[in-house]
Motif scaffolding. Structure first.
Motif, mmCIF file in Angstrom:
data_model
loop_
_atom_site.group_PDB
_atom_site.id
_atom_site.type_symbol
_atom_site.label_atom_id
_atom_site.label_comp_id
_atom_site.label_asym_id
_atom_site.label_seq_id
_atom_site.Cartn_x
_atom_site.Cartn_y
_atom_site.Cartn_z
ATOM 1 N N MET A 171 18.244 122.262 43.027
ATOM 2 C CA MET A 171 17.775 123.386 42.221
ATOM 3 C C MET A 171 16.712 124.193 42.968
ATOM 4 S SD MET A 171 16.035 123.486 38.381
ATOM 5 C CE MET A 171 16.723 121.884 38.087
ATOM 6 N N LEU A 172 15.747 123.505 43.551
ATOM 7 C CA LEU A 172 14.648 124.186 44.242
ATOM 8 C C LEU A 172 15.154 124.953 45.461
ATOM 9 C CD1 LEU A 172 11.623 124.732 44.614
ATOM 10 C CD2 LEU A 172 11.474 122.580 45.870
ATOM 11 N N MET A 173 15.977 124.306 46.280
ATOM 12 C CA MET A 173 16.481 124.970 47.482
ATOM 13 C C MET A 173 17.397 126.138 47.128
ATOM 14 S SD MET A 173 14.791 123.438 49.710
ATOM 15 C CE MET A 173 15.423 124.424 51.064
ATOM 16 N N GLY A 174 18.136 126.003 46.021
ATOM 17 C CA GLY A 174 18.981 127.101 45.574
ATOM 18 C C GLY A 174 18.153 128.310 45.166
ATOM 19 N N GLU A 175 17.046 128.061 44.464
ATOM 20 C CA GLU A 175 16.175 129.157 44.051
ATOM 21 C C GLU A 175 15.494 129.810 45.251
ATOM 22 O OE1 GLU A 175 13.532 127.437 41.257
ATOM 23 O OE2 GLU A 175 14.940 127.580 39.577
ATOM 24 N N VAL A 176 15.030 128.989 46.183
ATOM 25 C CA VAL A 176 14.387 129.514 47.390
ATOM 26 C C VAL A 176 15.374 130.374 48.176
ATOM 27 C CG1 VAL A 176 13.452 128.861 49.643
ATOM 28 C CG2 VAL A 176 12.655 127.690 47.583
#
Length: 248
Positions: A171-176
């Protein structure tokens, strides 16, 4: 299995386990649970989780939303089955696999499935694993910890912790990627811009630890997501190993 033994189990989940057939009232069913879940996955893959609705999935199947309720109780029931379909089957274990290699295989397989369908990390977790594939993944991770000497409650907690790490990473890497890295020509350029901005906004006297990181060039380049994931995963496994030693 009778109706009493499946009481409280969503209709779609019970049907996925083969312990309850779709409702028999009305015209002869023309759909299957697998087709419904696959159609939902296709919608989410193409247009995102927000595009998924009973009407939209029914339209993809050339049917009506009411016909879907013969198979699933609610949209949440549908989403649970969609995640289970997207998760798929577990990567095969090596014959001589130890607990650590097993959990690495499990976590990397989970990350690959979640990256292929990033919307899965956006589906609210309303209950512990209950759908067939999800339970099989849970079982596999527990089996990796079988001979560690840890208590059964500890094994279950560790699997949940590892699952949370995978979901959060994806989730975090997708948002970044979507909101930060894509704004620059390259990921390295984005990170260098971030580093330069921090230097302009902060001073070393007030933020000495941060400036130690900046001076070391940590933010001057973007590490590949796999390297970031592997580093965190190994630290979690180190913690599990430390717990095993303490219990021994």
């Amino acid at each position: 299995m009778d109706d009493e033994s499946t009481s409280g189990v969503p209709a779609g989940i019970a049907a996925a386990w083969g312990v309850r057939a779709p409702a028999t009232k009305g015209p002869k069913p023309g759909l299957t649970l697998d087709r419904i879940a696959a159609a939902g996955v296709a919608v989410a893959d193409a247009d995102g989780l927000a595009a998924v609705s009973m009407n939209r999935v029914a339209k993809e199947l050339g049917s009506s939303a009411m016909s879907l309720y013969r198979y699933v109780d609610s949209k949440q029931d549908l989403l649970t089955l969609m995640v289970d379909t997207a998760l798929g089957t577990i990567p095969t274990a090596a014959p001589d696999e130890d607990w650590r290699a097993g959990l690495v295989r499990w976590a990397r397989g989970f990350v690959d499935a979640a990256r292929a369908h990033p919307w899965t990390t956006r589906v609210a977790i309303t209950a512990p694993p209950l759908a067939p594939n999800s339970v099989a993944w849970f079982e596999d991770a527990l089996c990796c910890l079988r001979d560690t000497g840890l208590a059964e409650a500890e094994k279950a907690s560790l699997v949940m912790m590892l699952s949370g790490y995978v979901r959060n990473h994806v989730m975090l890497m997708g948002e970044v990627q979507a909101h930060f890295l894509e704004a620059a020509a390259t990921p390295h350029e984005a990170m260098r811009g971030y580093s330069d901005t921090l230097r302009r906004l902060t001073d070393a006297e007030r933020f000495p630890a941060l400036h130690a990181v900046l001076d070391a060039g940590v933010f001057d380049h973007a590490d590949p997501p796999d390297e970031e994931f592997a580093f965190g995963l190994q630290r979690i496994l180190d913690g599990i190993q430390a717990l095993m030693r303490a219990r021994a």
